[in-house]
Motif scaffolding. Structure first.
Motif, PDB file in Angstrom:
ATOM      1  N   LYS A 113     -36.131   0.416 -15.408  1.00 15.87           N
ATOM      2  CA  LYS A 113     -37.471   0.545 -14.830  1.00 15.87           C
ATOM      3  C   LYS A 113     -38.536  -0.192 -15.649  1.00 15.87           C
ATOM      4  O   LYS A 113     -39.706  -0.188 -15.286  1.00 15.87           O
ATOM      5  CB  LYS A 113     -37.845   2.027 -14.727  1.00 15.87           C
ATOM      6  CG  LYS A 113     -36.943   2.812 -13.777  1.00 15.87           C
ATOM      7  CD  LYS A 113     -37.360   4.269 -13.735  1.00 15.87           C
ATOM      8  CE  LYS A 113     -36.467   5.082 -12.808  1.00 15.87           C
ATOM      9  NZ  LYS A 113     -36.853   6.525 -12.784  1.00 15.87           N
TER      10      LYS A 113
ATOM     11  N   SER B  73     -35.106  -0.439 -20.377  1.00 20.04           N
ATOM     12  CA  SER B  73     -34.526   0.325 -19.273  1.00 20.04           C
ATOM     13  C   SER B  73     -34.614  -0.464 -17.977  1.00 20.04           C
ATOM     14  O   SER B  73     -35.323  -1.479 -17.902  1.00 20.04           O
ATOM     15  CB  SER B  73     -35.250   1.662 -19.110  1.00 20.04           C
ATOM     16  OG  SER B  73     -36.554   1.456 -18.587  1.00 20.04           O
TER      17      SER B  73
ATOM     18  N   ASP C 199     -36.656   6.344 -20.270  1.00 21.47           N
ATOM     19  CA  ASP C 199     -37.553   5.312 -19.749  1.00 21.47           C
ATOM     20  C   ASP C 199     -38.977   5.593 -20.242  1.00 21.47           C
ATOM     21  O   ASP C 199     -39.881   5.849 -19.464  1.00 21.47           O
ATOM     22  CB  ASP C 199     -37.511   5.291 -18.218  1.00 21.47           C
ATOM     23  CG  ASP C 199     -38.378   4.189 -17.632  1.00 21.47           C
ATOM     24  OD1 ASP C 199     -38.324   3.055 -18.141  1.00 21.47           O
ATOM     25  OD2 ASP C 199     -39.137   4.469 -16.686  1.00 21.47           O
TER      26      ASP C 199
ATOM     27  N   LYS D  73     -35.445   2.700 -23.582  1.00 18.55           N
ATOM     28  CA  LYS D  73     -34.442   3.777 -23.659  1.00 18.55           C
ATOM     29  C   LYS D  73     -34.535   4.413 -25.044  1.00 18.55           C
ATOM     30  O   LYS D  73     -33.710   4.160 -25.917  1.00 18.55           O
ATOM     31  CB  LYS D  73     -33.049   3.214 -23.417  1.00 18.55           C
ATOM     32  CG  LYS D  73     -32.834   2.645 -22.013  1.00 18.55           C
ATOM     33  CD  LYS D  73     -31.428   2.100 -21.873  1.00 18.55           C
ATOM     34  CE  LYS D  73     -31.197   1.516 -20.484  1.00 18.55           C
ATOM     35  NZ  LYS D  73     -29.853   0.921 -20.343  1.00 18.55           N
TER      36      LYS D  73
END
Length: 324
Positions: A263, A261, A234, A267
């Motif tokens: 969040k 990701s 992240d 990635k």
């Protein structure tokens, strides 16, 4: 207006945007100066005008005033209670062999700027009383904030430039006693690719430095990515952009749609795995094509040699027959 003489282009823009985040700015200070101790808080950082001015050799044609103006890369004021320290970052892609003079010059201009603010305050308030105070428009109680400058060096080669003014001074025939009266003016260089204690950083500064350190060797990068676990799952977009700009690997700005990701970051771990796999497959394909090409060339060579040999033998045979 003066020009900045460190990064030019994407690297410069990416780094300025990256360090606009005060938590990273504070993390750089805590990691490099305090070895990981959390002394500086992001909330204690204040914006500072990055312009530094000074005397120029040639006067301005219109005003007749002598001045110059340039911008430091990044500047913040770090507050400690009622006191503060001005902390500047100079980003360098290449070794700057006159860096002690450049840093010294910029620090002096910063001190001069703070001095002029105090002098203006006294002029406006008319609160100075003694002849000595009037001499410099500066009272015995006045203090200017300290200035700390860090050179953050991202280059591949080790920093072999001077870290001290003494290293670039010509002392030929200068008496030893006089050297004691010459100031050293040391500088502080953080070599990103050789900084070992990345665990001192608590923001994604750690991951940025570590990826840059491993990016030149695909085997090392693969091993690093596999050892990272979730640390690269992240990563902020601007962190990916800095890595891509410094390593000159635009592929590291991974597809936001594919590698987004949960969040909201990138990635990067998966992105790097896919990129390394693609690079490996491309390498195999290029190797196969090169092998085939070399095989064809070798076959043609062998065919020419065999043809020449057969022609030579046939010519000798025909010559013998005619002689008989």
């Amino acid at each position: 207006m003066g020009k900045r003489c460190t990064f030019i282009g994407k690297e410069d823009i990416s780094l300025v945007r990256y360090f606009d985040d005060d938590s990273r700015y504070a993390d750089l200070m805590n990691g490099f100066i305090f070895h990981g101790r959390q002394v500086v808080s992001a909330n204690a950082l204040k914006e500072v005008d990055s312009r530094v001015t000074g005397v120029w050799e040639m006067p301005d044609e219109k005003t007749g005033k002598k001045f110059t103006q340039r911008y430091r890369d990044l500047v913040r004021k770090t507050v400690f209670g009622v006191n503060c320290v001005i902390f500047a970052i100079a980003n360098q892609a290449n070794v700057h062999y006159a860096m002690p003079i450049r840093i010294m010059s910029e620090d002096v201009k910063e001190y001069d700027k703070q001095l002029r603010k105090i002098q203006k305050r006294h002029k406006d308030s008319k609160d100075l009383k003694t002849e000595s105070e009037f001499l410099g428009n500066f009272s015995a109680e006045d203090k200017v904030p300290a200035v700390i400058s860090i050179v953050v060096y991202y280059g591949k080669e080790p920093w072999d430039g001077a870290r001290d003014l003494y290293e670039i001074l010509d002392f030929t025939n200068i008496p030893e006693e006089m050297r004691l009266f010459i100031n050293h003016y040391p500088i502080h260089v953080l070599e990103v690719r050789r900084f070992e204690n990345t665990e001192w950083f608590q923001t994604d500064l750690r991951e940025v430095f570590e990826v840059i350190q491993h990016a030149e060797n695909k085997k090392m990068l693969k091993d690093f990515v596999e050892s990272c676990g979730e640390r690269l799952d992240d990563l902020a977009e601007d962190a990916c952009e800095v890595i891509a700009a410094i390593t000159k690997t635009p592929e590291f700005v991974f597809s936001k749609a594919k590698y987004r990701s949960e969040k909201g970051g990138i990635k990067m771990c998966q992105g790097m795995r896919d990129w390394l796999a693609e690079e490996r497959a491309l390498g195999h394909q290029e190797g196969h094509e090169e092998g085939r090409k070399e095989g064809h060339e070798e076959g043609r060579k062998e065919g020419h040699e065999e043809g020449r040999k057969e022609g030579h033998e046939e010519g000798r045979k025909e010559g013998h027959e005619e002689g008989r």
